[in-house]
Design a protein around this motif. Structure first.
Motif, PDB file in Angstrom:
ATOM      1  N   LEU A 158     -18.334  29.248 -28.804  1.00 49.68           N
ATOM      2  CA  LEU A 158     -18.483  30.581 -29.352  1.00 49.68           C
ATOM      3  C   LEU A 158     -19.897  30.814 -30.321  1.00 49.68           C
ATOM      4  O   LEU A 158     -20.485  31.839 -30.393  1.00 49.68           O
ATOM      5  CB  LEU A 158     -17.434  30.911 -30.282  1.00 49.68           C
ATOM      6  N   ALA A 159     -20.229  29.499 -30.573  1.00 50.20           N
ATOM      7  CA  ALA A 159     -21.675  29.563 -31.382  1.00 50.20           C
ATOM      8  C   ALA A 159     -22.985  29.672 -30.646  1.00 50.20           C
ATOM      9  O   ALA A 159     -23.996  29.934 -30.950  1.00 50.20           O
ATOM     10  CB  ALA A 159     -21.883  28.209 -32.146  1.00 50.20           C
ATOM     11  N   LEU A 160     -22.705  30.061 -29.188  1.00 51.43           N
ATOM     12  CA  LEU A 160     -23.736  30.275 -28.304  1.00 51.43           C
ATOM     13  C   LEU A 160     -24.095  31.824 -28.658  1.00 51.43           C
ATOM     14  O   LEU A 160     -25.353  32.344 -28.484  1.00 51.43           O
ATOM     15  CB  LEU A 160     -23.431  30.358 -26.839  1.00 51.43           C
ATOM     16  N   LEU A 161     -23.278  32.651 -29.255  1.00 53.69           N
ATOM     17  CA  LEU A 161     -23.601  33.901 -29.814  1.00 53.69           C
ATOM     18  C   LEU A 161     -24.296  33.885 -31.081  1.00 53.69           C
ATOM     19  O   LEU A 161     -23.797  33.360 -32.071  1.00 53.69           O
ATOM     20  CB  LEU A 161     -22.292  35.023 -30.100  1.00 53.69           C
ATOM     21  N   PRO A 162     -25.617  34.454 -31.178  1.00 53.05           N
ATOM     22  CA  PRO A 162     -26.299  34.323 -32.321  1.00 53.05           C
ATOM     23  C   PRO A 162     -25.443  34.726 -33.525  1.00 53.05           C
ATOM     24  O   PRO A 162     -24.959  35.983 -33.432  1.00 53.05           O
ATOM     25  CB  PRO A 162     -27.564  35.048 -32.012  1.00 53.05           C
ATOM     26  N   GLY A 163     -25.343  34.155 -34.761  1.00 52.91           N
ATOM     27  CA  GLY A 163     -24.733  34.562 -35.961  1.00 52.91           C
ATOM     28  C   GLY A 163     -23.324  34.223 -36.009  1.00 52.91           C
ATOM     29  O   GLY A 163     -22.900  34.238 -37.226  1.00 52.91           O
TER      30      GLY A 163
END
Length: 269
Positions: A158-163
């Protein structure tokens, strides 16, 4: 890039890489507020290597035990606890690598907007706070199972999504599975080694095959500053969570998210 810009960006990278506050959100500010250009591929490689060196040195005893465990496994043909942990780290890395390769182009086009970073900063910050509040906090890393490993690995994707924050979401998942704060943080730091190594290797390969000229002075500054700040942050973070839990970082993420929303407002009018 002059030495001041290199130092500040490397400091931001080193401080935010392992704290559950999102490095991608913070690295937006130099360009948004100061108009600084993108630091470039060579500098990215340097600061990632600095962060990698910091976590490797901090966790050197754990890593040595895992290497010894793998050697014993090879010699005795019997899987031991340390070799199992090493294999679990590989398994935990696979979801992020898979989804990163599949969704890389889509994320670059659709998920780099400032509003996405603001939403993920707030949402996953609140989730971290809820997990810290509700967690039973009774398991140590020795209790890590393959099912838990896969769950935390999927969370890391999920950390592929920035922020989102790689460290934040993996600690959140570990807390939700009942691990202590220290165990959640330590396993998250261990998980960072293969993922940073993989990212650094890809960037290095891209750098070698490109015609980009290497400017060594900013790279050296980035390497040293990111290493020193990352190592210090890891040490201080482990002390803070043992006394205060995750809530200082949850509150900080709320403030950061609101600040990002404030930056978005002028673009909506």
């Amino acid at each position: 890039m002059d030495w001041i810009q290199a130092s500040i960006i490397a400091l931001i990278q080193g401080i935010t890489e392992f704290l559950p506050i999102s490095s991608s959100a913070h690295l937006l500010f130099p360009s948004l507020l100061l108009g600084w250009p993108d630091q470039g591929l060579t500098f990215d490689v340097a600061v990632h290597l600095g962060s990698l060196l910091a976590v490797v040195i901090y966790l050197r005893k754990d890593l040595i035990r895992m290497v010894e465990g793998l050697c014993q496994w090879q010699q005795q043909k019997r899987l031991n606890q340390q070799a199992t942990l090493a294999l679990m780290l590989i398994v935990a890395t696979l979801p992020a690598v898979f989804f990163g390769l599949v969704l890389k182009d889509w994320i670059e086009v659709n998920a780099r907007a400032l509003w996405v970073v603001a939403v993920t900063t707030l949402a996953f910050g609140l989730l971290l706070g809820w997990a810290d509040w509700r967690s039973r906090r009774q398991h140590q890393i020795a209790a890590m199972s393959w099912r838990h490993t896969l769950c935390i690995g999927l969370a890391q994707a999920l950390a592929l999504l920035p922020g989102t924050s790689r460290s934040g979401i993996t600690m959140t998942a570990a807390l939700m599975l009942g691990y202590t704060r220290e165990a959640a943080a330590r396993f998250s730091f261990l998980m960072s080694i293969p993922i940073i190594l993989a990212a650094s290797s890809l960037m290095t390969l891209e750098l070698v095959t490109s015609a980009v000229a290497v400017v060594w002075a900013p790279m050296l500054i980035g390497l040293v500053v990111s290493f020193a700040s990352a190592w210090l942050c890891i040490v201080l973070f482990m002390q803070v969570i043992s006394r205060m839990g995750m809530w200082p970082f949850v509150v900080y993420r709320m403030v950061l998210g609101v600040g990002l929303c404030w930056l978005i407002l002028p673009t909506l009018s």
